[in-house]
Structures are given as structure tokens and as C-alpha cells.
Design an enzyme around this catalytic site. Structure first.
Site, short mmCIF file in Angstrom:
data_model
loop_
_atom_site.label_atom_id
_atom_site.label_comp_id
_atom_site.label_asym_id
_atom_site.label_seq_id
_atom_site.Cartn_x
_atom_site.Cartn_y
_atom_site.Cartn_z
N ASP A 1 -3.16 14.44 7.05
CA ASP A 1 -2.41 13.39 6.43
C ASP A 1 -1.33 13.65 5.32
OD1 ASP A 1 -1.98 10.59 5.76
OD2 ASP A 1 -4.09 10.30 4.71
N GLU B 1 -10.48 4.60 9.67
CA GLU B 1 -10.57 4.24 8.14
C GLU B 1 -11.07 2.87 8.16
OE1 GLU B 1 -7.16 6.85 5.97
OE2 GLU B 1 -6.68 4.90 6.89
N GLU C 1 3.22 9.66 -0.91
CA GLU C 1 1.99 9.42 -1.22
C GLU C 1 1.23 10.46 -1.79
OE1 GLU C 1 -2.36 8.35 1.10
OE2 GLU C 1 -0.13 7.89 2.13
N GLU D 1 5.36 10.59 13.33
CA GLU D 1 5.40 9.78 12.01
C GLU D 1 5.43 10.47 10.77
OE1 GLU D 1 1.88 7.03 9.62
OE2 GLU D 1 1.89 7.05 11.81
N GLU E 1 0.77 -1.32 -0.07
CA GLU E 1 0.29 -0.05 0.09
C GLU E 1 1.02 1.24 0.09
OE1 GLU E 1 -3.42 2.10 2.69
OE2 GLU E 1 -2.99 -0.21 2.88
N ARG F 1 -0.94 4.07 17.00
CA ARG F 1 -1.33 5.20 15.99
C ARG F 1 -2.34 6.29 16.49
NH1 ARG F 1 -2.23 4.63 10.22
NH2 ARG F 1 -0.37 6.03 9.62
N GLU G 1 4.97 22.41 -3.84
CA GLU G 1 3.86 23.04 -3.26
C GLU G 1 3.39 24.11 -3.92
OE1 GLU G 1 3.40 25.66 1.15
OE2 GLU G 1 5.28 25.20 0.14
#
Length: 836
Positions: A376, A297, A404, A398, A173, A330, A522
Site C-alpha cells: 500500500d 477494507e 499518504e 495505480e 480522504e 481495483r 526512506e
């Protein structure tokens, strides 16, 4: 026998060409006649146990010095230590040679490195520290830093882990570099050679733990066969001091164990986890611990039974504690069905709302793992307020090495500057200095544990991450986890020397490219704190700002005809600004004091709102997207300037990706600008948006076997339309006369490359073939592909310096394949120096 085979495989594998598999551990000869007469001629290893990190350290030292200097180290003896490298633990050194002054300064995993006399001392607080010191010494030598040094290096934090998101079927993933190196066909892989190679890379940047499976965990990992397989993985990693850890599925006692419940307060569930944990530790006695994603999720968790998140985490902590294991829990917990019509609703508030009342209720071996921002892994977010909320709970940050939301390794985005901003941010808790880096180390709130977790997701691709340049992020992540005071540019230049060599132009060029890559990305994807304007409902790759609203996921922009941005003030909005300590909250509460780069994160404003620069919000959007896309074009030319200075294989690999990025940056630019132009109906002061004088729209050409197609979302096609073949078996042609003045042009074709087919194309001028290509980017890039004509599949190919006459006939032919109907958006005739 297995260990010997793994190590032998490492030596053979890294003797191959410049395919990226050696990463920064190439140990290439220095480019000048570096005298090594003063280098030690022998090595004394204070632990000869095969498979120990100290034993690995002496092998690495032999290998590195042989590669860099062509010099073979002899075996030394304790009685003849002059002119030797001595490597071992402080305890072993003191046993052989007596006390040394720096021993008392060493912390767990730390090391002392000295090359001041005719011997080199590499002394670790433990065996892992001795290995880290050896890698540090070799890194200095490989960079030509040959001067004498003497220092102690200790880790900033004890937890320095990677999170791999590998699935049991071998897929990954958010992985963009091929299949898993850990799993295949539902089981742990039998061949662990590449696992050992990866552990070696991680050890060289001082990573000490690795979660090997997806946080969306599969309970079948806990089968006896797979537990034994985990032992194989741990055995391969152990010589490098990298401890294995695993993600757990909270519902495993019910879905896998046959119990009727997974309630964390049920004694049978508690006993089940204790039993399975004992089984794992029996095979992997040094397992680092567990990672748990719960009630997020769609994942199961303790809230199912009206239990708290702390009660769920502590259940695992009780099972792991007798074995010295850590539980990383988490904080990525939120409701993904919230209602945007509620002005006060805000996903960014979720972490604090879920965890603030649990502070101090977690067991001491639980660490709450917090994403750096409240949403996220966006291109820019403020620091998560949860870092300053949890005063009595150990925390870790994290970060995401795998890109991603940030181009998925097809766009160059060097992330260390982003991470540095986060780590150095001062939360000012209780009006005292409270930098994030000091909170996660445990220092600020006096917690026993803390550190960093990086989502990495390496695959079987020889480049590890799918892109040579993306490896700078893995290198920087590891060393910032060890020492967050290191500079982003300093780390980058060390990585460049180790990866590409000492050529001054290479170092300067790759430094400039990398350091401007995050600001450029950005600029052309989403600025002013609006988040990455990608498709959050699909692949997280290309542009689709419409998906950022009218959904239950909470990654909202609240954009309408007149205004944009989330009102997160206490006075009138969601209250998110008030989750920060008072000094920071005061800054974010006011439009006047909120930095412009976070304006739309904290405030809802009109498009005509004036920024501190004097520009309106909408004009800033237009200008920034053009500026960012222009920088992406420059990256191609900068990399091109290095031809002949970098080996052909890596040069061509990177060049292909830089060309792709340049084309996709234009897709982003046009898509975002067109969307907000249509929404606001405010014109671009420079007259660029919607005005493309060098383009020929494919749908306006004469079509044979092609038909016009309305693209959705509309803004991912120039003019909202493209062409597709009339069937999946019919070859199509599109022709038109060139209306531009005669001259030399770069001819660019924008088309769509869908997964599920490899259409073929040809470009002709007056029946002369200018070029041909195939829609096979899914085989070359590794990003998450699309089955639609959209911002993910939109791409461009350019044929340079083509002589064209006014009135010439342009023809494009497309042969469909599978579900890919040879789609074409437009053709651009670009005079020299024009980008489009």
C-alpha cells in the site's frame, strides 16, 4: 454563459500574487531580453466552436504569449498563414491546407508540433491532442527553449487518469490541502470555477480523465440532483479534454435503489445498473467510465454472493459499454483479518491469489487497476507480481501523488525517481523483456487498454496540494503517464523553471533538494524493504513501528528480540517470491541475490545479519536514520540560501515546512532507533541511540502546574515521558538551571501539537522572553493530526543564536487550550553545527 464565466474567472484568478494557484502555468516574462520578432504575430484556429479544446487552445496560446513576451496575437486567416500559429486537428488542417506527411504517425490524443519555418503548426490527432500540443509549445517558450523543433508526440497509454478521494460532505480522504472542490454538504458543488482551473492544470500535463469521488463511494452520488451536478462538473472540464468518471458503491442497488440484493448475477440488479448508467450518460455523454473498489477494507462486492470479482466487474462493463465507457476495477482486494501467527499468511499474496484464476474472464472494457507494490504505497516495495500474472487482462498502474505514507505534504518527497524504478522494472515474463511501463500500455501482452491512475486529492488550498514543492509530483505524474521514458531529473528541472523561474541557483538547489528527498525519507522512516514504519492503525503519518505487527492488516515486520523481516521465500516462507516470473523469483528467493534495499521484504534475518555493505542490519538502521535526519536538516539551509531569489510568500511557506520536516525527521530518527534498541538490546556502535547530551528532559525540571506523563508509544518521547498541565485550565511552568557552558546556542523545544486545542507557550532565560508560539500546526500544515501525545503530534521549534550563561534559569510556560494540555517533551541547547 456558464463556460464564459468559468474562463473569465480563470483569467482573473491567475492574475493574483504568487500564492501557488497558477502552479506551473504562470507564463512569467522571460528574465532576459528574448527577441520575439521571429514569433508568429497571428493565430489561426481551425475550430472556432466555443468550449471546444481547440478553442481553449487558442485562448491559452494568446494568454501564454502575452504573459511570456508581452505580445498580442492577431486573428489570422486561412488565406494568409505566413507568420501564424495554426492550431487544430489533422482532419481540419487537411481540409484547409491539404495533406501533411506526419498525419499518419498521429495516434489518439497525439500531436505534431513544428516551429521550423515562419509559422508554427500545432496539429492534433483530435481536439485534445491540439490542446496538448499548445501546452507543450507554451511550456517550451516559458522555459526559454526557443529553438526550432519538429516532432510528433503520442501517448504511451490511452488511460491517464487521476483518482480524487473526495467525499460527499466535502471532506477528502487522505487529502492535505483543504476541503473538496467537487462536493459540499452531501451534493455536487454549485461553483465549478476551481474545477475548471484544475482541469486546465491536468490538461497541461496531458491527463485525460478524472474520477471525482472517493473509492469508498457514497451511493447518494447517484441521486438525480447529484447526477445533474456531475453534468456541471463535466461541462467545466470538457473544454480541457478531461473526461469525468465516478467511483461506485457495489451495494447501491440495495442501499440506495431499494432492491433486496446487489448480487451481480441477479437480472434486476443488472437492469438497475444499466438504467442508472443510462441516466448518467444522458447528462454526461462523454463520461470516461467507472472506478470500483469491491470486497476490500469492508467495502461490499460480488464475493458477498459467492460471485467472482470478474462477474462483478463485467456487470458494470455491460452497462458502460454501449456508451464507450471503461470500468477500472481495483486489485486492492485482501482480507484485513489475517492471523500473524500463521507463518504462511501474507497480505502481499492477496492480489495474485484473488485475480490469477480470473485472467481472461474480464470484458474488454474492464481494466484491472493495480497498486505499484503488493501492499500500500510504502516508501519502498517491489513491483506487484500481478502485473506479470495478468496476461489476458488489460491493466493500469495505480500511483499515489498524495503522500499518504510519505509525509503528507509536510515532508518534501519527490516521487518521480520511485515511480521510474517501478515503471522501468523488468518482470521478465516468459524470459522476455517485460517492463512494467510496457505491460500497462498494453503493448507487452497485446491488450486493448491500459495506462495510469494517480491518487491526487487536490483541495481548496491555493497551492492545490497543500505544499508548493509537492506539486512537482503532480507535474511528473502526468508527463510520465504520457511518456515514461522521460527522466525524473529532467521533469523536475522543467517544473522548477516553470514554477520558480530561471535563476540558476534556484534550479540547482531545488533539484538537489528534491532528488535526495526520497532516499532521505526512506532512511529516516523505514529502510531495507521494511516498509514505512508509521502508525498503520491511525493516521499513517508519524512513527509507530509496534503497530506493524500483531494486527490483522498484514503490514507486518515480524520483529522480535532477535530478528526482523518477512520470510516471503518459497522454500520456507509465504511463497510471495514465487509469484514472480522465474528469473525475478530466483533473485528474490535467495538472500545473496536479493538487493539489500528489499532484504527485509523477502527475508527474515537476525539483527546481526551482515549486509553487502558489511554492516549489520541493526547498525544499518541506526546509521540510516541518523543520515536521513541529517539530510532533512540540510534541506532547511539549502532552501534558506534562496532567500531573495523566490517571492516572499512562497519562500516563507516552503521554509516553514522545511523547518517542520527537519524537526519531525528527528522525531522519526529517535523513535525508530529507540524502539529497535529496546527490542534488540544491541547498542549503537557510534553511541548515539539513547544518548542525548544536549537535552534537558522536561519531566526532570521543576514543575508548577505541570505533571509528568508517560507517552504511548514510549519511543515517541525522549526518555519515554513528557509533561502536561495538571488540568485543561491550569497554566504550567517548568524551570531549571542551565548546566551547559556559557556561549551561544540554538535552543530547540520539542513539544506535542494536538488537534482540538491551541495551547500557547513562552520560553524565557532569566525572565527574558526568548520566544513564544502557539500549538496551531493543524491550521498550517494540513496533515492528518492526532488527539494524542505520539509520533504524529510530536514536533519542534527552534530559537537560533541565543546567548546563554551557565547557571541561567530556563523557564517554559504553557497555557492549555481545549484538549491540548500544553505538552512538552524536552529542551535542547545546541552548539553551532550540532543537530542533537
Amino acid at each position: 454563459m456558464l463556460l464564459s464565466g468559468v474562463l473569465f474567472g480563470l483569467f482573473l484568478g491567475l492574475a493574483s500574487g504568487e500564492d501557488g494557484s497558477a502552479a506551473w502555468l504562470r507564463y512569467a516574462p522571460l528574465p532576459h531580453d528574448s527577441s520575439h520578432s521571429s514569433l508568429p504575430s497571428s493565430i489561426i484556429t481551425l475550430n472556432s466552436t466555443r468550449g471546444s479544446p481547440v478553442y481553449t487552445a487558442q485562448q491559452e496560446l494568446r494568454r501564454g504569449i502575452q504573459g511570456i513576451f508581452g505580445k498580442t496575437l492577431n486573428n489570422g486567416t486561412s488565406s494568409n498563414q505566413h507568420g501564424a500559429i495554426i492550431v487544430g486537428t489533422a482532419q481540419a488542417y487537411q481540409k484547409s491546407y491539404g495533406e501533411f506527411d506526419d498525419a499518419k504517425e498521429l495516434e489518439e490524443d497525439g500531436y505534431f508540433l513544428s516551429s521550423e519555418s515562419n509559422q508554427v503548426l500545432i496539429i492534433g490527432q483530435n481536439e485534445r491532442g491540439a490542446l496538448y500540443g499548445s501546452f507543450d509549445y507554451l511550456s517550451r517558450l516559458a522555459q526559454g527553449k526557443l529553438g526550432a523543433v519538429s516532432y510528433v508526440s503520442n501517448p504511451h497509454a490511452s488511460i491517464r487518469w487521476t483518482n480524487e478521494w473526495d467525499n460527499m460532505d466535502g471532506s477528502i480522504e487522505r487529502g492535505y490541502a483543504g476541503p473538496s472542490i467537487f462536493f459540499e454538504n452531501g451534493f455536487v458543488t454549485d461553483n465549478v470555477t476551481r474545477v475548471a482551473e484544475y482541469a486546465r492544470l491536468l490538461a497541461s500535463i496531458r491527463i485525460n480523465g478524472m474520477i471525482v469521488n472517493n473509492v469508498n463511494a457514497n451511493a447518494t452520488l447517484l441521486s438525480p440532483r447529484n447526477i445533474n451536478g456531475l453534468g456541471r462538473l463535466a461541462d467545466a472540464m470538457r473544454p480541457y479534454g478531461v473526461q469525468l468518471g465516478i467511483s461506485l458503491n457495489f451495494a447501491s442497488p440495495q442501499t440506495f435503489g431499494g432492491l433486496s440484493t446487489f448480487d451481480p448475477l441477479d437480472p434486476a440488479v443488472d437492469a438497475w445498473w444499466a438504467n442508472i448508467t443510462n441516466q448518467i450518460y444522458a447528462r454526461v455523454p462523454d463520461m470516461a467510465g467507472y472506478l470500483v473498489k469491491a470486497n476490500s477494507e469492508g467495502q461490499p462486492g460480488p464475493l458477498t454472493y459467492n460471485r467472482t470479482l470478474a462477474e462483478g466487474a463485467n456487470m458494470f462493463a455491460r452497462a458502460a459499454k454501449p456508451h464507450g465507457g471503461i470500468v477500472m476495477f481495483r486489485a486492492f482486494v485482501y482480507d484485513n483479518h489475517i492471523n500473524e501467527s500463521n507463518w504462511k499468511a501474507d497480505r502481499a499474496n492477496a492480489a495474485v491469489e484473488f485475480f490469477q484464476d480470473l485472467d481472461g474472464k474480464f470484458d474488454d472494457n474492464v481494466v484491472v487497476q493495480i497498486k505499484y507494490g503488493p501492499i500500500d504505497f510504502q516508501v519502498r516495495e517491489p513491483v506487484s507480481p500481478l502485473f506479470s500474472t495478468l496476461r489476458n487482462t488489460s491493466t493500469a498502474i495505480e500511483l499515489q501523488v498524495t503522500q499518504e505514507y510519505l509525509g503528507q505534504q509536510t515532508h518534501l518527497v519527490y516521487l518521480a525517481p520511485l515511480w521510474k524504478e517501478i515503471l522501468e522494472f523488468d518482470m521478465k515474463a516468459d524470459n522476455r523483456s517485460s517492463k512494467v511501463k510496457d505491460i500497462i500500455s498494453g503493448e507487452r501482452f497485446r491488450r486493448p487498454l491500459g495506462g495510469s491512475a494517480g491518487v491526487v486529492n487536490v483541495g481548496t488550498n491555493t497551492t492545490w496540494l497543500g505544499s508548493h514543492l509537492s506539486m512537482s509530483n503532480l507535474y511528473a505524474y502526468g508527463l510520465l503517464a504520457w511518456d515514461p521514458a522521460l527522466g525524473a531529473e529532467e521533469l523536475l528541472q522543467d517544473w522548477i523553471r516553470l514554477t520558480f523561474g530561471h535563476d540558476k541557483k534556484v534550479i540547482e538547489t531545488v533539484t538537489e533538494m528534491s532528488m535526495k528527498s526520497w532516499p532521505a525519507y526512506e532512511n529516516y522512516t523505514g529502510n531495507l524493504g521494511i516498509q514505512t514504519l508509521t502508525d498503520i492503525l491511525y493516521t499513517h503519518f508519524g512513527p509507530n513501528p509496534a503497530t506493524m505487527d500483531n494486527n490483522g492488516w498484514g503490514q507486518w515486520t515480524r520483529a522480535d528480540k532477535f530478528s526482523i523481516g518477512m520470510d516471503r521465500t518459497v522454500k520456507n516462507g509465504t511463497g510471495n517470491a514465487g509469484q514472480y516470473p522465474s528469473e525475478v523469483a530466483k533473485v528474490y528467493e535467495s538472500i545473496e541475490t536479493t538487493p539489500d534495499n528489499l532484504l527485509l521484504w523477502f527475508h527474515h534475518v537476525n539483527y546481526t545479519h551482515r549486509l553487502k555493505s558489511g554492516k549489520t542490519v541493526i547498525q544499518h538502521f541506526y546509521d540510516s536514520h541518523y543520515e536521513g535526519a541529517a539530510t532533512a536538516q540540510d534541506l532547511v539551509e539549502q532552501w534558506n540560501s534562496l532567500e531573495g531569489r523566490i517571492d516572499v510568500e512562497r519562500f516563507e511557506h516552503v521554509l516553514f515546512r522545511q523547518k517542520y520536516q527537519a524537526g519531525h525527521a528527528l522525531v522519526w530518527r529517535d523513535s525508530i532507533n529507540q524502539f529497535y534498541y529496546n527490542l534488540s538490546e544491541i547498542k549503537d556502535e557510534a553511541g548515539r541511540v539513547g544518548n542525548h547530551p544536549y537535552r534537558i528532559e522536561a519531566e526532570k525540571m521543576t514543575l508548577d502546574g505541570y505533571r509528568s506523563y508517560s507517552v504511548n508509544p514510549f519511543h515517541t518521547a525522549s526518555g519515554a515521558k513528557a509533561i502536561v498541565t495538571t488540568s485543561n485550565t491550569t497554566e504550567g511552568t517548568a524551570t531549571t538551571k542551565v548546566t551547559f557552558e556559557s556561549g551561544r546556542y540554538d535552543i530547540a523545544v520539542n513539544y506535542y501539537d494536538l488537534i482540538g486545542g491551541k495551547a500557547q507557550y513562552e520560553l524565557h532565560i532569566n525572565n527574558k522572553t526568548i520566544g513564544s508560539w502557539k500549538g496551531d500546526l493543524e491550521d498550517k500544515l494540513g496533515h492528518a493530526p492526532s488527539v494524542y501525545l505520539d509520533g504524529h503530534s510530536a514536533t519542534r521549534i527552534t530559537f537560533r543564536n541565543i546567548t546563554v550563561g551557565k547557571g541561567d534559569v530556563l523557564k517554559i510556560s504553557g497555557r492549555p487550550d481545549g484538549v491540548e494540555p500544553a505538552p512538552i517533551d524536552y529542551v535542547s541547547f545546541l552548539p553551532p553545527g550540532v543537530v542533537d
